[in-house]
Design a protein around this motif. Sequence first.
Motif, mmCIF file in Angstrom:
data_model
loop_
_atom_site.group_PDB
_atom_site.id
_atom_site.type_symbol
_atom_site.label_atom_id
_atom_site.label_comp_id
_atom_site.label_asym_id
_atom_site.label_seq_id
_atom_site.Cartn_x
_atom_site.Cartn_y
_atom_site.Cartn_z
ATOM 1 N N THR A 138 18.488 48.682 37.328
ATOM 2 C CA THR A 138 20.075 48.618 37.470
ATOM 3 C C THR A 138 20.422 46.989 37.773
ATOM 4 O O THR A 138 21.533 46.752 38.366
ATOM 5 N N GLY A 164 17.343 58.721 28.561
ATOM 6 C CA GLY A 164 17.251 57.834 29.813
ATOM 7 C C GLY A 164 18.379 58.541 30.764
ATOM 8 O O GLY A 164 19.351 59.216 30.368
ATOM 9 N N LYS A 166 21.451 57.314 32.557
ATOM 10 C CA LYS A 166 22.260 56.308 32.604
ATOM 11 C C LYS A 166 22.836 56.139 34.344
ATOM 12 O O LYS A 166 22.908 57.161 34.928
ATOM 13 N N LYS A 168 25.443 53.312 36.789
ATOM 14 C CA LYS A 168 26.830 53.081 36.610
ATOM 15 C C LYS A 168 26.694 51.328 36.159
ATOM 16 O O LYS A 168 25.721 50.795 36.542
ATOM 17 N N LYS A 170 27.309 48.750 32.425
ATOM 18 C CA LYS A 170 27.184 48.759 30.985
ATOM 19 C C LYS A 170 25.513 48.722 30.934
ATOM 20 O O LYS A 170 24.746 47.674 31.375
ATOM 21 N N HIS A 171 25.110 49.747 29.982
ATOM 22 C CA HIS A 171 23.788 49.689 29.615
ATOM 23 C C HIS A 171 22.573 49.260 30.858
ATOM 24 O O HIS A 171 21.407 48.939 30.618
ATOM 25 N N PHE A 173 20.153 51.919 33.165
ATOM 26 C CA PHE A 173 19.278 52.922 33.109
ATOM 27 C C PHE A 173 18.194 52.986 34.301
ATOM 28 O O PHE A 173 17.681 51.941 34.374
ATOM 29 N N TYR A 174 18.195 54.080 34.858
ATOM 30 C CA TYR A 174 17.299 54.291 36.084
ATOM 31 C C TYR A 174 15.926 54.009 35.555
ATOM 32 O O TYR A 174 15.408 54.554 34.741
ATOM 33 N N ILE A 201 20.715 60.402 23.792
ATOM 34 C CA ILE A 201 21.623 59.837 24.455
ATOM 35 C C ILE A 201 22.260 58.964 23.293
ATOM 36 O O ILE A 201 21.643 58.239 22.409
ATOM 37 N N ILE A 203 23.780 55.108 22.670
ATOM 38 C CA ILE A 203 23.870 53.960 23.435
ATOM 39 C C ILE A 203 24.929 52.853 22.664
ATOM 40 O O ILE A 203 25.249 53.100 21.493
#
Length: 203
Positions: A138, A164, A166, A168, A170-171, A173-174, A201, A203
């Motif tokens: 992130t 993945g 998601k 918070k 844009k784009h 991923f944890y 998902i 993207i």
Amino acid sequence: MSQFKAFGTFYRINNHLCRKSAYLQFGQSSRSIGSTVMLNPGEARFMDNALEIDSREISGELIADPTMIRLAEILQQTGKNPLNGRFHIYNLFYLQNTSSKDAVKRKEWLQEAYINSLEIITQFREEQHPWVLLAWSTEKEAELQKLKIPWLLTIRETNIKVFGIKAKGKHMFYHPYPRIPSHRERYLERIIQQLKNCENIII
């Protein structure tokens, strides 16, 4: 559970350790059983301490780091057993650093990675992976966001399945092995459910 081995390719530049590529090997097959794109390499090192890393690329078996062990656990709980093939680990940039917050502050590495990303993305295409796990953390550096664009375009063009968790932003991923222990189990439960149910998902 399927046993696995880890392999990687390293080199040094300006006394900094870089890992160009890595994969987890299950069984004997060289076919891809999946892939992931993360931020930068963690702490995995060669099993053979006698291997000296200089400016030339050198490959060998690795002592798996906690992230690799977690990725193997995810595969073992969601794939067919025994697993047979390679799980490929890609990174947005090569600098080996266990602290992502420190790594993304090194703008010279992010800029170099943008130049060199074409080669690794071409390799990603050629492997024809059945799916990809997005897990590049992130961190919000502007240069880092630039690095994601060619990956996202390639993933869309190849129509590969994407998984993945998601975050918070844009784009975002944890990472599959969060630093906070309670978050690790939460991630593990969610990603296993996602993969088992084939909840790819958009993207």
